[in-house]
Design an enzyme around this catalytic site. Structure first.
Site, PDB file in Angstrom:
ATOM      1  N   ARG A 185       0.857  -1.083  -0.160  1.00  0.00           N
ATOM      2  CA  ARG A 185       0.202   0.182  -0.002  1.00  0.00           C
ATOM      3  C   ARG A 185       0.780   1.093   0.040  1.00  0.00           C
ATOM      4  O   ARG A 185       0.580   2.193  -0.646  1.00  0.00           O
ATOM      5  CB  ARG A 185      -0.969   0.070   1.046  1.00  0.00           C
ATOM      6  CG  ARG A 185      -1.679   1.404   1.424  1.00  0.00           C
ATOM      7  CD  ARG A 185      -2.726   1.269   2.318  1.00  0.00           C
ATOM      8  NE  ARG A 185      -2.666   0.400   3.459  1.00  0.00           N
ATOM      9  CZ  ARG A 185      -2.083   0.780   4.626  1.00  0.00           C
ATOM     10  NH1 ARG A 185      -1.243   1.773   4.726  1.00  0.00           N
ATOM     11  NH2 ARG A 185      -2.019  -0.387   5.476  1.00  0.00           N
ATOM     12  N   TYR A 225     -17.171  16.730 -14.468  1.00  0.00           N
ATOM     13  CA  TYR A 225     -17.580  15.272 -14.550  1.00  0.00           C
ATOM     14  C   TYR A 225     -18.641  15.003 -13.469  1.00  0.00           C
ATOM     15  O   TYR A 225     -18.663  15.675 -12.096  1.00  0.00           O
ATOM     16  CB  TYR A 225     -16.469  14.526 -14.344  1.00  0.00           C
ATOM     17  CG  TYR A 225     -16.742  12.938 -14.113  1.00  0.00           C
ATOM     18  CD1 TYR A 225     -16.900  12.479 -15.278  1.00  0.00           C
ATOM     19  CD2 TYR A 225     -16.562  12.225 -13.205  1.00  0.00           C
ATOM     20  CE1 TYR A 225     -17.287  10.943 -15.496  1.00  0.00           C
ATOM     21  CE2 TYR A 225     -16.743  10.796 -13.144  1.00  0.00           C
ATOM     22  CZ  TYR A 225     -17.186  10.082 -14.091  1.00  0.00           C
ATOM     23  OH  TYR A 225     -17.221   8.777 -14.237  1.00  0.00           O
ATOM     24  N   ASP A 235      -8.525  19.216 -13.566  1.00  0.00           N
ATOM     25  CA  ASP A 235      -8.764  17.989 -13.931  1.00  0.00           C
ATOM     26  C   ASP A 235      -8.295  17.983 -15.510  1.00  0.00           C
ATOM     27  O   ASP A 235      -9.006  18.606 -16.371  1.00  0.00           O
ATOM     28  CB  ASP A 235     -10.165  17.513 -13.762  1.00  0.00           C
ATOM     29  CG  ASP A 235     -10.456  16.247 -14.401  1.00  0.00           C
ATOM     30  OD1 ASP A 235      -9.842  15.768 -15.203  1.00  0.00           O
ATOM     31  OD2 ASP A 235     -11.544  15.648 -14.164  1.00  0.00           O
ATOM     32  N   LYS A 294      -9.038   7.203 -18.908  1.00  0.00           N
ATOM     33  CA  LYS A 294      -9.470   7.798 -20.289  1.00  0.00           C
ATOM     34  C   LYS A 294      -8.199   7.742 -20.925  1.00  0.00           C
ATOM     35  O   LYS A 294      -7.649   6.722 -21.368  1.00  0.00           O
ATOM     36  CB  LYS A 294     -10.026   9.102 -19.768  1.00  0.00           C
ATOM     37  CG  LYS A 294     -11.149   9.063 -18.444  1.00  0.00           C
ATOM     38  CD  LYS A 294     -12.350   8.206 -19.017  1.00  0.00           C
ATOM     39  CE  LYS A 294     -13.231   8.103 -17.873  1.00  0.00           C
ATOM     40  NZ  LYS A 294     -13.555   9.250 -17.109  1.00  0.00           N
TER      41      LYS A 294
HETATM   42  C1  LIG Z   1     -13.910   9.481 -15.842  1.00  0.00           C
HETATM   43  C2  LIG Z   1     -13.688  10.908 -15.274  1.00  0.00           C
HETATM   44  C3  LIG Z   1     -13.283  11.150 -13.891  1.00  0.00           C
HETATM   45  C4  LIG Z   1     -13.517  10.035 -12.925  1.00  0.00           C
HETATM   46  O1  LIG Z   1     -12.623   9.319 -13.161  1.00  0.00           O
HETATM   47  P1  LIG Z   1     -12.925   7.596 -13.026  1.00  0.00           P
HETATM   48  O2  LIG Z   1     -11.424   6.876 -13.280  1.00  0.00           O
HETATM   49  O3  LIG Z   1     -14.037   7.169 -13.700  1.00  0.00           O
HETATM   50  O4  LIG Z   1     -13.085   7.492 -11.286  1.00  0.00           O
HETATM   51  C5  LIG Z   1     -12.831  12.447 -13.594  1.00  0.00           C
HETATM   52  N1  LIG Z   1     -12.942  13.418 -14.370  1.00  0.00           N
HETATM   53  C6  LIG Z   1     -13.049  13.415 -15.797  1.00  0.00           C
HETATM   54  C7  LIG Z   1     -12.976  14.586 -16.663  1.00  0.00           C
HETATM   55  C8  LIG Z   1     -13.575  12.107 -16.062  1.00  0.00           C
HETATM   56  O5  LIG Z   1     -13.975  12.115 -17.544  1.00  0.00           O
END
Ligand SMILES: *Cc1c(COP(=O)(O)O)cnc(C)c1O
Length: 397
Positions: free
Chosen positions: A56, A108, A180, A205
């Site tokens: 961890r 998101y 983000d 993504k």
């Molecule tokens: C998918 C997404 C998230 C969340 O991420 P996860 O890996 O699904 O927890 C946060 N911000 C954006 C812009 C996203 O597309």
């Protein structure tokens, strides 16, 4: 707490994508970072070990990924998490009850849910504003504000936030600017270079890019933040497994190649959509008709493969998303394969309907994640779906 290696900022972006944070394995010289599938590490004596005690806390595969993304973002420290939302969860744990966050209103859906339905209960407060106008951010700042949280481009409205203008505000007031960067990736946009304190990713993504793992990351240059986030990462334990880190590392090696192709396909498809009369609204920052196109050109070096379009009619949008053959109807985005989605009922179902309407996220909005296939095939697929969406759903006799 994982810090980049001394050479990780050397070389250009494509070379760093392949090499940063990674060294041949000391045991056998394996060129690719092994998957350290272990929970613990043997100690030669009490307190005598190789710097690894428990997985961890430390894992070499995870560290390679953390250094790699930190180097690509122009940061110093990286922290990997089990999902993008686990990364946001760790970030929000930097705050205390009573602290206030100014957040983009079109972040998101899951980020909005974590803030409003989990952290609001624990005493954090949030103000959601339209960040296209930085004056809205400034107006929302109160004495308790600690964080300004931006997403740019936003999902799915493709709104942009002027990051340099936001970080002017946050720096003058000693607030944390968090971005983000999931949509643009560091290949097209590097928020730390524009003054942000922290970058967040859903590795799920574009970074991983192959739709075969879920993960998240935080990157910073600041020693004080790194110290605290490293503590939280270990104390709360939202870490990813080594196999997922390895998949992400492998995916990132082709990030520049993939992003160029996503961008080329995004531009082709957006240009084609822009000429159709049956698309009532089109959202793509690479189009000169996008209201923030000038900012997009200034802040980003490409626009990627995300496009949203409004068909003006919810039934028609439903038939459209159910009629494509290459674009798969699925949540998520950023993979090599093209996906199509209906934000109001899928990715953004957790956003209150009134808030969805206010920002243009209608029931007739469709979101495309253009993959790296041949653009002509993508266009033919959409053309077919447009034709099919004109007919009422066929009824079997
Ligand atoms: C998918 C997404 C998230 C969340 O991420 P996860 O890996 O699904 O927890 C946060 N911000 C954006 C812009 C996203 O597309």
């Amino acid at each position: 707490m994982t810090r980049i290696l001394p050479h990780d900022h050397e070389h250009r972006f494509g070379t760093r994508s392949v090499h940063a944070g990674q060294q041949p394995d000391p045991l056998a010289g394996a060129v690719m970072t092994p998957i350290y599938q272990t929970s613990t590490y043997v100690q030669e004596g009490l307190g005598r070990h190789k710097g690894y005690e428990y997985a961890r806390t430390q894992n070499p595969t995870r560290e390679a990924l953390e250094r790699n993304v930190a180097a690509l973002e122009g940061g110093t420290y990286g922290f990997a998490f089990g999902s993008g939302l686990a990364a946001l969860d760790a970030l929000l744990k930097l705050l205390r009850s009573g602290d206030h966050v100014v957040c983009g209103e079109n972040v998101y859906g899951g980020s909005h849910r974590l803030m409003e339905r989990v952290y609001a209960q624990l005493g954090l407060t949030f103000t959601f504003v339209d960040m296209r106008d930085v004056a809205n951010v400034e107006r929302a700042i109160i004495p308790a504000t600690r964080v300004v949280y931006c997403e740019t481009p936003t999902n799915p409205m493709m709104n942009l936030v002027d990051l340099a203008a936001v970080t002017d505000l946050t720096q003058a007031r000693g607030l944390l600017a968090v971005v983000d960067n999931t949509f643009a990736t560091p290949f097209f946009q590097r928020p730390l270079e524009l003054g942000a304190d922290l970058v967040l990713h859903s590795t799920t993504k574009y970074l991983n890019g192959h739709s075969d793992m879920v993960g998240g990351l935080l990157v910073t240059r600041r020693d004080d933040l790194a110290e605290r986030i490293g503590f939280i990462q270990n104390a709360a334990g939202g870490v990813p497994g080594p196999m997922d880190c390895w998949l992400a590392l492998r995916g990132i090696k082709t990030l520049p190649l993939r992003m160029r192709q996503h961008d080329a396909n995004g531009r082709r498809v957006a240009d084609w959509l822009a000429r159709r009369k049956d698309v009532s609204k089109l959202y793509y920052p690479g189009l000169p008709s996008h209201p923030q196109h000038e900012l997009a050109c200034r802040q980003m070096s490409g626009f990627g493969g995300m496009i949203s379009l409004d068909l003006g009619d919810a039934q028609r949008a439903r038939r459209f998303v159910e009629s494509t053959r290459i674009f798969a109807l699925a949540e998520s985005l950023g993979g090599v394969e093209s996906l199509i989605g209906h934000p109001a009922s899928m990715t953004h179902a957790s956003v209150p309907p009134a808030m969805r309407q206010a920002m243009g996220l209608t029931d007739s909005l469709v979101r495309l994640s253009c993959g790296i296939e041949d653009a002509d095939d993508l266009i033919e697929d959409l053309d077919r779906a447009f034709a099919a969406s004109m007919q009422p759903t066929a009824v079997a006799v």
